[in-house]
Design an enzyme around this catalytic site. Structure first.
Site, PDB file in Angstrom:
ATOM      1  N   THR A  63      15.779  20.591 -42.545  1.00 41.25           N
ATOM      2  CA  THR A  63      15.870  19.145 -42.594  1.00 41.25           C
ATOM      3  C   THR A  63      15.504  18.637 -43.978  1.00 41.25           C
ATOM      4  O   THR A  63      14.693  19.238 -44.669  1.00 41.25           O
ATOM      5  CB  THR A  63      14.888  18.581 -41.555  1.00 41.25           C
ATOM      6  OG1 THR A  63      15.300  19.010 -40.266  1.00 41.25           O
ATOM      7  CG2 THR A  63      14.809  17.071 -41.601  1.00 41.25           C
ATOM      8  N   ARG A  72      21.682  17.893 -27.939  1.00 32.98           N
ATOM      9  CA  ARG A  72      20.258  17.979 -28.286  1.00 32.98           C
ATOM     10  C   ARG A  72      19.969  17.078 -29.482  1.00 32.98           C
ATOM     11  O   ARG A  72      20.700  17.062 -30.463  1.00 32.98           O
ATOM     12  CB  ARG A  72      19.878  19.411 -28.613  1.00 32.98           C
ATOM     13  CG  ARG A  72      18.406  19.605 -29.016  1.00 32.98           C
ATOM     14  CD  ARG A  72      18.208  19.606 -30.513  1.00 32.98           C
ATOM     15  NE  ARG A  72      16.818  19.910 -30.890  1.00 32.98           N
ATOM     16  CZ  ARG A  72      16.361  19.879 -32.135  1.00 32.98           C
ATOM     17  NH1 ARG A  72      17.172  19.557 -33.117  1.00 32.98           N
ATOM     18  NH2 ARG A  72      15.106  20.163 -32.399  1.00 32.98           N
ATOM     19  N   VAL A  73      18.898  16.307 -29.404  1.00 36.10           N
ATOM     20  CA  VAL A  73      18.460  15.439 -30.496  1.00 36.10           C
ATOM     21  C   VAL A  73      17.048  15.843 -30.886  1.00 36.10           C
ATOM     22  O   VAL A  73      16.186  16.021 -30.022  1.00 36.10           O
ATOM     23  CB  VAL A  73      18.494  13.954 -30.085  1.00 36.10           C
ATOM     24  CG1 VAL A  73      17.922  13.064 -31.188  1.00 36.10           C
ATOM     25  CG2 VAL A  73      19.926  13.532 -29.757  1.00 36.10           C
ATOM     26  N   ASP A  82      13.603  15.403 -33.774  1.00 32.62           N
ATOM     27  CA  ASP A  82      12.661  14.329 -34.111  1.00 32.62           C
ATOM     28  C   ASP A  82      13.131  13.424 -35.226  1.00 32.62           C
ATOM     29  O   ASP A  82      12.686  12.277 -35.333  1.00 32.62           O
ATOM     30  CB  ASP A  82      11.313  14.937 -34.518  1.00 32.62           C
ATOM     31  CG  ASP A  82      11.418  15.739 -35.811  1.00 32.62           C
ATOM     32  OD1 ASP A  82      10.813  15.328 -36.828  1.00 32.62           O
ATOM     33  OD2 ASP A  82      12.095  16.779 -35.820  1.00 32.62           O
ATOM     34  N   THR A 142       9.470  17.641 -40.978  1.00 33.33           N
ATOM     35  CA  THR A 142      10.428  18.733 -40.858  1.00 33.33           C
ATOM     36  C   THR A 142       9.768  19.851 -40.079  1.00 33.33           C
ATOM     37  O   THR A 142       8.571  20.096 -40.217  1.00 33.33           O
ATOM     38  CB  THR A 142      10.882  19.251 -42.236  1.00 33.33           C
ATOM     39  OG1 THR A 142      11.666  20.438 -42.062  1.00 33.33           O
ATOM     40  CG2 THR A 142       9.712  19.565 -43.147  1.00 33.33           C
ATOM     41  N   GLY A 143      10.533  20.514 -39.232  1.00 34.70           N
ATOM     42  CA  GLY A 143       9.959  21.612 -38.460  1.00 34.70           C
ATOM     43  C   GLY A 143      10.413  21.595 -37.024  1.00 34.70           C
ATOM     44  O   GLY A 143      11.558  21.247 -36.718  1.00 34.70           O
ATOM     45  N   GLY A 167      11.167  20.188 -33.986  1.00 33.36           N
ATOM     46  CA  GLY A 167      11.404  18.811 -33.556  1.00 33.36           C
ATOM     47  C   GLY A 167      10.852  18.475 -32.194  1.00 33.36           C
ATOM     48  O   GLY A 167      10.306  17.382 -31.985  1.00 33.36           O
TER      49      GLY A 167
END
Length: 318
Positions: A187, A215-216, A218, A238-239, A241
């Site tokens: 990200t 899928r969504v 963060d 970032t990471g 989610g």
């Protein structure tokens, strides 16, 4: 045992300041230099805007657009693919004076999802559009649809094919820091404070490699991956989610800055909380209402770059 913070950095910033990230994860040694170069270029171009008196919102948007164009990152061109082999994009940005925000999620292929998110913010109607609704909003506002092939790199397609040939049920929920173990890029995001004292945040992602359609993560969720409030500061995450969303990590970090903590201390506490509470890994970048900067990660790497009004040169690392 608690996962250790593997890296952090902080600065007192200046009248204006900006920091960008290119995702937390296991960064290949051969891509470190070009990834850092793009982050530095994004920070430098955004810094020019801030030095000329432009807004933090415009600066973070430009920085993320530059990162979206680099196929080394998992945003825009170069995004990870779903289990169906398609691109679905998430992006959001927010400014801290009036808490205006805009986002898109599960958006099909458009070259600059962050620019569409900005159009959502400017429209001042809804805050977040998803899937077919996000696509219709983009087309109605004269954005040109791209194809998955145009925005898919050969490396991403090869990774997808490899996973498709294996047991597909094991991949959709897999997580090793920067995406699936075969998707070692991340990200992108930017946070900034301008000379007026307004803060802003922008985040864009292609999500996890081999994620399930729809899928969504963060990134487009206000208070999770992206947040900005002039009374506190701005954050881009970032990471992992799913873990970030469960903690509302961006809002949590901003509230710690509102209480007066230095952004580096907040960044370290945030990524440690991410692991301790929900066993998530990742990274975070922050700017507070004074223009102070901070970042931290619990992964092997996180490419970043920063600039502030009183500095003589850009800073950055991986």
């Amino acid at each position: 045992m608690a996962n250790e913070v593997t890296g952090s950095w902080g600065s007192n910033g200046g009248e204006w300041s900006i920091v960008v990230h290119g995702g937390a994860g296991d960064v290949s040694p051969k891509t470190r230099a070009p990834r850092e170069a793009t982050c530095k270029r994004a920070a430098a171009e955004a810094a020019k805007m801030l030095a000329a008196g432009d807004t933090a919102l415009n600066a973070v948007q430009l920085a993320v657009e530059i990162l979206e164009d680099d196929p080394l990152f998992n945003a825009g061109t170069g995004s990870c693919l779903t289990s169906e082999g398609t691109i679905e994009l998430d992006a959001a940005l927010m400014e801290g004076s009036r808490l205006r925000a805009g986002g898109v999620c599960a958006l099909p292929a458009f070259r600059h999802p962050i620019t569409i998110a900005r159009a959502v913010l400017n429209d001042e109607g809804h805050v977040l559009y998803a899937g077919a609704g996000a696509e219709k909003f983009a087309l109605d506002h004269a954005f040109k649809r791209a194809t998955d092939d145009e925005m898919t790199t050969a490396a991403a397609r090869a990774k997808w094919k490899k996973l498709k040939e294996e047991d597909p049920t094991t991949h959709a929920l897999a997580w090793t820091g920067g995406g699936h173990e075969d998707c070692k890029h991340g990200t992108v995001g930017a946070v900034a404070r301008d000379a007026r004292g307004t803060v802003a945040s922008a985040t864009s992602t292609g999500g996890r490699m081999y994620k399930r359609p729809g899928r969504v993560g963060d990134s487009p969720i206000l208070g999770a991956g992206t947040y900005a409030d002039d009374g506190a500061g701005a954050c881009s995450n970032t990471g992992d989610g799913e873990a970030v969303m469960r903690l509302c990590l961006a809002k949590t970090a901003c509230e710690w800055m509102r209480a007066g903590m230095h952004p580096e201390d907040v960044a370290r506490a945030s990524v440690q909380l991410l692991y301790d509470r929900v066993e998530g890994t990742g990274g975070i970048i922050l700017v507070d209402r004074q223009g102070r900067l901070g970042l931290a990660r619990t992964t092997v790497g996180m490419t970043w770059a920063a600039m502030a009004a009183e500095w003589d040169e850009l800073l950055g690392g991986t």
